[in-house]
Each structure stands twice: as structure tokens, then as C-alpha cells.
Design an enzyme around this catalytic site. Sequence first.
Site, short mmCIF file in Angstrom:
data_model
loop_
_atom_site.label_atom_id
_atom_site.label_comp_id
_atom_site.label_asym_id
_atom_site.label_seq_id
_atom_site.Cartn_x
_atom_site.Cartn_y
_atom_site.Cartn_z
N SER A 105 0.83 -1.21 0.00
CA SER A 105 0.00 0.00 0.00
C SER A 105 0.86 1.25 0.00
O SER A 105 1.98 1.25 0.53
CB SER A 105 -0.86 -0.03 1.26
OG SER A 105 -1.43 1.22 1.51
N TYR A 160 -1.59 -1.04 11.00
CA TYR A 160 -1.87 -1.61 9.67
C TYR A 160 -0.74 -1.26 8.70
O TYR A 160 -0.17 -2.13 8.03
CB TYR A 160 -3.22 -1.07 9.13
CG TYR A 160 -3.33 -1.17 7.63
CD1 TYR A 160 -3.57 -2.39 7.02
CD2 TYR A 160 -3.14 -0.04 6.82
CE1 TYR A 160 -3.65 -2.49 5.64
CE2 TYR A 160 -3.21 -0.13 5.44
CZ TYR A 160 -3.46 -1.36 4.86
OH TYR A 160 -3.51 -1.45 3.49
N LYS A 204 2.38 -3.56 6.67
CA LYS A 204 2.78 -3.54 5.25
C LYS A 204 4.29 -3.31 5.12
O LYS A 204 4.95 -3.95 4.31
CB LYS A 204 1.99 -2.48 4.48
CG LYS A 204 0.52 -2.78 4.33
CD LYS A 204 0.25 -4.03 3.50
CE LYS A 204 -1.21 -4.39 3.41
NZ LYS A 204 -1.48 -5.74 2.90
N1 UFG Z 1 -13.15 10.67 3.78
C1 UFG Z 1 -14.18 11.51 4.12
N2 UFG Z 1 -15.30 10.95 4.67
C2 UFG Z 1 -15.44 9.61 4.86
C3 UFG Z 1 -14.37 8.76 4.50
C4 UFG Z 1 -13.24 9.32 3.97
O1 UFG Z 1 -14.08 12.72 3.97
O2 UFG Z 1 -16.48 9.19 5.37
C5 UFG Z 1 -11.94 11.23 3.18
C6 UFG Z 1 -10.69 10.98 3.99
O3 UFG Z 1 -10.53 11.97 4.98
C7 UFG Z 1 -9.62 11.01 2.91
C8 UFG Z 1 -10.33 10.46 1.68
O4 UFG Z 1 -11.72 10.60 1.94
O5 UFG Z 1 -9.26 12.31 2.66
C9 UFG Z 1 -10.03 9.01 1.41
O6 UFG Z 1 -10.27 8.26 2.59
P1 UFG Z 1 -10.36 6.68 2.60
O7 UFG Z 1 -10.68 6.26 3.99
O8 UFG Z 1 -11.25 6.21 1.51
O9 UFG Z 1 -8.90 6.24 2.17
P2 UFG Z 1 -7.50 6.54 2.90
O10 UFG Z 1 -6.72 7.34 1.93
O11 UFG Z 1 -7.63 7.04 4.24
O12 UFG Z 1 -6.98 5.05 3.08
C10 UFG Z 1 -6.57 4.31 2.01
C11 UFG Z 1 -6.76 2.82 2.28
C12 UFG Z 1 -5.85 2.35 3.37
C13 UFG Z 1 -4.44 2.80 3.12
C14 UFG Z 1 -4.41 4.29 2.89
C15 UFG Z 1 -3.03 4.76 2.55
O13 UFG Z 1 -8.10 2.55 2.63
O14 UFG Z 1 -5.91 0.94 3.39
O15 UFG Z 1 -5.24 4.61 1.80
O16 UFG Z 1 -3.03 6.14 2.36
F1 UFG Z 1 -3.65 2.52 4.15
#
Ligand code: UFG
Length: 354
Positions: A139, A164, A168
Site C-alpha cells: 500500500s 496496519y 505492510k
Molecule cells: N473521507 C471523508 N469521509 C469519509 C471517508 C473518507 O471525507 O467518510 C476522506 C478521507 O478523509 C480522505 C479520503 O476521503 O481524505 C479518502 O479516505 P479513505 O478512507 O477512503 O482512504 P484513505 O486514503 O484514508 O486510506 C486508504 C486505504 C488504506 C491505506 C491508505 C493509505 O483505505 O488501506 O489509503 O493512504 F492505508
Amino acid sequence: MHNFDNINNLKKMQKKILITGGTGYIGSHTTIEFLEKGYQVVIIDNLSNSKIEALEGIIEITGKKVDFFQLDLTDKEHVAEFFEINKNIEAIIHFAAYKAVGQSVENPLMYYQNNLFSLINLLEAAQENNISNFVFSSSCTVYGEPDELPVKETSAIKKATSPYGNTKQISEDIINDLVNSNPNFKAIALRYFNPVGAHSSAKIGELPLGIPNNLVPFITQTAIGIREELKVFGDDYNTPDGTCIRDYIHVVDLAKAHVIAAERLLKSKNKTNFEVFNLGTGKGNSVLEVIKSFEKVTKTKLNFKITERRKGDVVAVFSHTDFANEELGWIAEKNLDDMMLSAWNWELNLRNRQ
Ligand code: UFG
């Protein structure tokens, strides 16, 4: 009469690929790509975060048979038994792992125990059975808050921001050490950016159990009325519209890269015995841009509000794609609109069936 296509397909038919976590989100899409290229696939999954229905979807889409073993990779004895009865595996694609950042912070031992012991058991079995080709599901989380954008494979690996993420990083180290100890063993780690979307048939897709943590399933569940509103976590970041930026990549594009990576190992095209590739589009999109794309392609209005920041969120991360484009000959083909539309069609299909 045989033509070369037939001969190549026959050769592939004899090659068996083990996909761990093959009923999960990325695993199920990857299984389809291997089957459609003529490979035999055997899946191991403990169904802890996926449903057996994914297998039905895979079979419906491809019209092909796939072997399935419900098995927990931390159960070393049964893993050994599995390899006793599955003798001709040529490559392993290892997805099976826990993946929720927040849950890993609350329950770190569960993450280290599951993600690392599974990997070690699988690598041990690979050694014992002379399986020398290994593709690992990594990741972009390994980069943490990056110093440079777009992020290159050679960019600094920062201290992990969650257990997590740490699993990785440690997993990549374990694989690297094993490769160094055994010149016959080759591995590729694929560092995914943000996988979203679903298969064009809408028969398989992401199936979050409970309340989704990730943006896109939360959007589709809100639009269909399961969730009341989407919370956008902060609009005061140092980005053009104030919301966080990610490199969203269509899960089918991602799945295709696994076939290319496995074939690279099978055909010994790899340049070193442990290679790492970023898998992203190279384009960063903000949370508000994702919402806009969703509203446009689905012609719906999403109920959302801006709330406080989510702890631990990286401000912006997107991928440098040259290495994967040039070395793997792989390029992400689908755009954000394709991702949103396919995610929505999957959500609609899923709820219509229930
Ligand atoms: N977000 C919102 N509201 C929500 C969910 C997410 O605004 O309800 C925003 C988050 O703040 C972020 C973006 O949407 O800015 C993406 O969030 P995600 O949770 O979809 O994804 P992440 O980038 O946090 O996480 C993903 C993977 C993880 C990995 C990570 C590495 O899900 O497994 O990328 O950056 F570790």
C-alpha cells in the site's frame, strides 16, 4: 488445428495461481483477470471480511471454474495440508490481510498477529513446495505523509502512522530478506493507492461489513439511503479546495496489474529478485472532486457536510507512475467518472438483490 493463441492458452491452462484473499474486494477482481487470461486459479480465504457470494459472481462473470478453500493462513497445519493436495501452484498472489487503519490502532496485536503470521506461514509453505513467484499486496501507506509529490518507489519510507501500515512495511522487509536468502525466490510488491469502483458487470464489488471507513462505499451507501449523510473530514487543508487529495484507481485496472506482475515473474522478466511498483493513476483528486464526479455520473445530489478532520489523514498523496508504466507496461485506463459509475452500479445491484 492448433494456432499459437491456442497453444499459449493451453500452456497457461496448466499454470495454477494461488490467490489468497480471493473472495475479497481486490482479490475477486484479480481472480477474474487471471481466469479470463486462461490461468487456473485456486483461492484461499477465511471469509472473515468477505462473502462466499463473491465466488458465485466470479463464476457467473467468467463462466469458469475456480477452486476454493476456506482456510485461515494463520493455521499453519492446515496451510501445510493445503499445499499437500495442491501440488502444481506456480505463483502466489497474496491479498489476505486485515486492512482497516482505525481498527488496527484500536487492536494492534490482532493486526500484527494476522497479517504477519499469515505471511510467514505462506512464505514457509512456498519455500517447502518450491514455489518461487510471489506477488504481495502492499500500500502507499508505507510512504506516510510524503516529502515529494508525486511519490516515487524510491521515495522515503516514513515511520508508519498505524499498525496496519506498519504490517505492510514489515511484510515488505520480510519478503525482501527472504529473497536475499534464497536466490531462487522472486517477489513483487505492488503499492496500491486508493482502489475504488467495481467490475463493469456489477456482479462483484466492494462489500464493507458494517459502517464503511472508506470514502467511496460511504458515498454510495449515502446516495442509496443506508447512511444519512457523508461527513467530509476537513476542508481547511493546504490544498486547492481545502479537502484531502488521493490517487483513486479503478480496481479493475489494479487487478490487471497483478496478472502482468505474475507473468513478469513467471517469464523471468524481472530485473531484480524483489521489485516494488506503485499502482496509481498519477492524478490526485480531492474529496470534493470525488463527490462532484459521483453527482455528475449518477445525476443525483449527495447529502454531505463538512466536519472536523479525521485523525491520521495524510493531506495529499498521489503516485509517480513512470516505473510501472515503463517496466510493467501497465497503465491505468479508467478515469474517476468510470470509477464512480461502476461503484454506483454495484451498489444498486447489491441492494436490488437484497
Ligand atoms: N473521507 C471523508 N469521509 C469519509 C471517508 C473518507 O471525507 O467518510 C476522506 C478521507 O478523509 C480522505 C479520503 O476521503 O481524505 C479518502 O479516505 P479513505 O478512507 O477512503 O482512504 P484513505 O486514503 O484514508 O486510506 C486508504 C486505504 C488504506 C491505506 C491508505 C493509505 O483505505 O488501506 O489509503 O493512504 F492505508
